[in-house]
Design a protein around this motif. Structure first.
Motif, PDB file in Angstrom:
ATOM      1  N   VAL A   1      -3.081 -23.958 -28.269  1.00 11.20           N
ATOM      2  CA  VAL A   1      -3.694 -22.690 -29.507  1.00 11.20           C
ATOM      3  C   VAL A   1      -2.476 -22.205 -30.254  1.00 11.20           C
ATOM      4  N   THR A   2      -2.884 -22.916 -31.837  1.00 11.65           N
ATOM      5  CA  THR A   2      -1.896 -21.926 -32.885  1.00 11.65           C
ATOM      6  C   THR A   2      -1.982 -20.039 -32.702  1.00 11.65           C
ATOM      7  N   ALA A   3      -1.157 -19.871 -33.095  1.00 11.81           N
ATOM      8  CA  ALA A   3      -1.232 -18.053 -33.194  1.00 11.81           C
ATOM      9  C   ALA A   3      -2.516 -17.162 -34.202  1.00 11.81           C
TER      10      ALA A   3
ATOM     11  N   ASP B   1       8.249  -8.210 -37.793  1.00 13.10           N
ATOM     12  CA  ASP B   1       9.382  -8.885 -36.884  1.00 13.10           C
ATOM     13  C   ASP B   1       8.920 -10.209 -37.028  1.00 13.10           C
ATOM     14  N   MET B   2       9.752 -11.303 -37.178  1.00 11.34           N
ATOM     15  CA  MET B   2       9.873 -13.046 -36.950  1.00 11.34           C
ATOM     16  C   MET B   2       8.454 -13.346 -35.680  1.00 11.34           C
ATOM     17  N   PHE B   3       8.640 -12.159 -34.906  1.00 13.48           N
ATOM     18  CA  PHE B   3       6.968 -13.056 -33.983  1.00 13.48           C
ATOM     19  C   PHE B   3       6.761 -12.445 -33.660  1.00 13.48           C
ATOM     20  N   THR B   4       5.521 -11.712 -35.088  1.00 15.74           N
ATOM     21  CA  THR B   4       4.576 -11.245 -35.262  1.00 15.74           C
ATOM     22  C   THR B   4       3.487 -12.260 -36.342  1.00 15.74           C
ATOM     23  N   THR B   5       2.663 -12.271 -36.032  1.00  8.58           N
ATOM     24  CA  THR B   5       1.370 -12.909 -36.875  1.00  8.58           C
ATOM     25  C   THR B   5       0.342 -11.920 -37.325  1.00  8.58           C
TER      26      THR B   5
HETATM   27  N1  SAH Z   1       3.098 -23.855 -34.301  1.00  8.97           N
HETATM   28  C1  SAH Z   1       3.282 -22.162 -34.316  1.00  8.97           C
HETATM   29  C2  SAH Z   1       3.669 -21.426 -35.388  1.00  8.97           C
HETATM   30  C3  SAH Z   1       5.561 -21.281 -36.121  1.00  8.97           C
HETATM   31  S1  SAH Z   1       5.432 -21.052 -37.115  1.00  8.97           S
HETATM   32  C4  SAH Z   1       1.906 -21.930 -34.398  1.00  8.97           C
HETATM   33  O1  SAH Z   1       0.674 -23.072 -33.856  1.00  8.97           O
HETATM   34  O2  SAH Z   1       1.396 -21.367 -34.108  1.00  8.97           O
HETATM   35  C5  SAH Z   1       6.225 -19.297 -36.430  1.00  8.97           C
HETATM   36  C6  SAH Z   1       5.157 -18.197 -36.658  1.00  8.97           C
HETATM   37  O3  SAH Z   1       4.358 -18.264 -36.503  1.00  8.97           O
HETATM   38  C7  SAH Z   1       6.187 -16.854 -36.403  1.00  8.97           C
HETATM   39  O4  SAH Z   1       6.626 -16.624 -37.284  1.00  8.97           O
HETATM   40  C8  SAH Z   1       4.666 -15.754 -35.841  1.00  8.97           C
HETATM   41  O5  SAH Z   1       4.142 -15.708 -37.002  1.00  8.97           O
HETATM   42  C9  SAH Z   1       3.799 -16.606 -35.505  1.00  8.97           C
HETATM   43  N2  SAH Z   1       3.862 -17.337 -33.833  1.00  8.97           N
HETATM   44  C10 SAH Z   1       3.717 -18.164 -33.300  1.00  8.97           C
HETATM   45  N3  SAH Z   1       3.855 -17.795 -32.008  1.00  8.97           N
HETATM   46  C11 SAH Z   1       3.816 -16.569 -31.781  1.00  8.97           C
HETATM   47  C12 SAH Z   1       3.527 -15.177 -30.842  1.00  8.97           C
HETATM   48  N4  SAH Z   1       3.571 -15.904 -29.724  1.00  8.97           N
HETATM   49  N5  SAH Z   1       3.036 -14.657 -31.337  1.00  8.97           N
HETATM   50  C13 SAH Z   1       3.160 -13.792 -32.595  1.00  8.97           C
HETATM   51  N6  SAH Z   1       2.995 -14.522 -33.229  1.00  8.97           N
HETATM   52  C14 SAH Z   1       3.226 -15.864 -33.700  1.00  8.97           C
END
Ligand code: SAH
Length: 242
Positions: free
Chosen positions: A110-112, A215-219
């Motif tokens: 399941v992608t973000a 931050d980088m952990f945000t979508t």
């Molecule tokens: N393969 C991953 C994406 C990798 S790129 C996927 O399918 O989800 C990395 C980016 O994905 C992050 O910078 C963020 O924007 C997003 N991302 C991945 N996991 C996340 C999570 N648990 N919470 C929020 N954003 C996430």
């Protein structure tokens, strides 16, 4: 035959992993991945050999997986979300050319965009564009062009890699481009740490998103012209008449 299975583990929590992915991790001998992802699955799969490499050593990580498989082990290469969305499945196939004796299999996750959309409400619904703001592997001009075109076409836009230490103003730059076509009142949302400790959502306007630091952990989700806020959730109507 020895095998490398590329496994998308979903956003973070075990329950959001597919049963097929969990079974593959249960049955493999070695789990290879970036440290953060290994830490997410380690407790659920005791007795496995865990091999990690730092963030930027992707080619090395793939070669490590094939070298282990060559020894006769079944190796799972894990990626967060889906391995085919800014993940490692493409590189695994490229590296596999050097290892014709090893089989490759890919298991989706399941992608973000999807796990984040579910937390935010229903922002995607129909046509949307997924754009990464990372210019490590893509020239920034190309990213800008994609933002322009997707905004002009009134797509809902989902942004991955919206920020990093070196790219702290990229989200602002992206908002400036989207504001050329989208209204400042466009409903937007951010989701941080989906399925992980510290999960957090914000629903705001595009004008407010421009001023936000993420931050980088945000979508990040930017609505289309129809997207609205309903009870604090971000919802794009499908168009049904009520
Ligand atoms: N393969 C991953 C994406 C990798 S790129 C996927 O399918 O989800 C990395 C980016 O994905 C992050 O910078 C963020 O924007 C997003 N991302 C991945 N996991 C996340 C999570 N648990 N919470 C929020 N954003 C996430």
């Amino acid at each position: 035959m020895s095998k490398v299975i590329v496994v998308g583990i979903g956003p973070g929590e075990y329950e959001q992993m597919t049963i097929k992915a969990a079974n593959a991790l249960k049955e493999c001998d070695v789990i290879v991945g970036y440290t953060v992802y290994i830490d997410l699955v380690r407790d659920h799969f005791p007795g496995k050999i865990f091999l990690t490499t730092p963030m930027t050593r992707e080619v090395e990580r793939c070669e490590m997986a094939f070298e282990e498989a060559k020894k006769g082990q079944t190796v799972a290469m894990i990626c967060s979300g889906d391995a085919g969305v800014y993940g490692m499945s493409g590189l695994i196939y490229e590296v596999s050319v050097k290892y014709p004796e090893v089989d490759v299999e890919v298991l989706p996750g399941v992608t973000a965009a999807l796990s984040g959309a579910a937390v935010l409400g229903a922002p995607l619904i129909h046509d949307f564009a997924l754009i990464s703001l990372s210019d490590l592997l893509t020239p920034w001009e190309k990213i800008e062009k994609r933002l322009y075109m997707a905004s002009e076409a009134d797509f809902v836009i989902c942004l991955y890699n919206p920020s990093s230490r070196k790219r702290h103003d990229y989200l602002m730059k992206a908002c400036d481009i989207m504001l050329k076509f989208k209204s400042p009142d466009t409903v937007c949302g951010t989701v941080k740490n989906i399925g992980r400790d510290g999960e957090e959502i914000h629903v705001c306007t595009l004008a407010e998103l421009r001023e936000m630091s993420v931050d980088m952990f945000t979508t990040v989700f930017i609505g289309n012209s129809q997207t609205k806020e309903i009870g604090g959730k971000m919802v794009t109507p499908r168009g049904y008449r009520m």
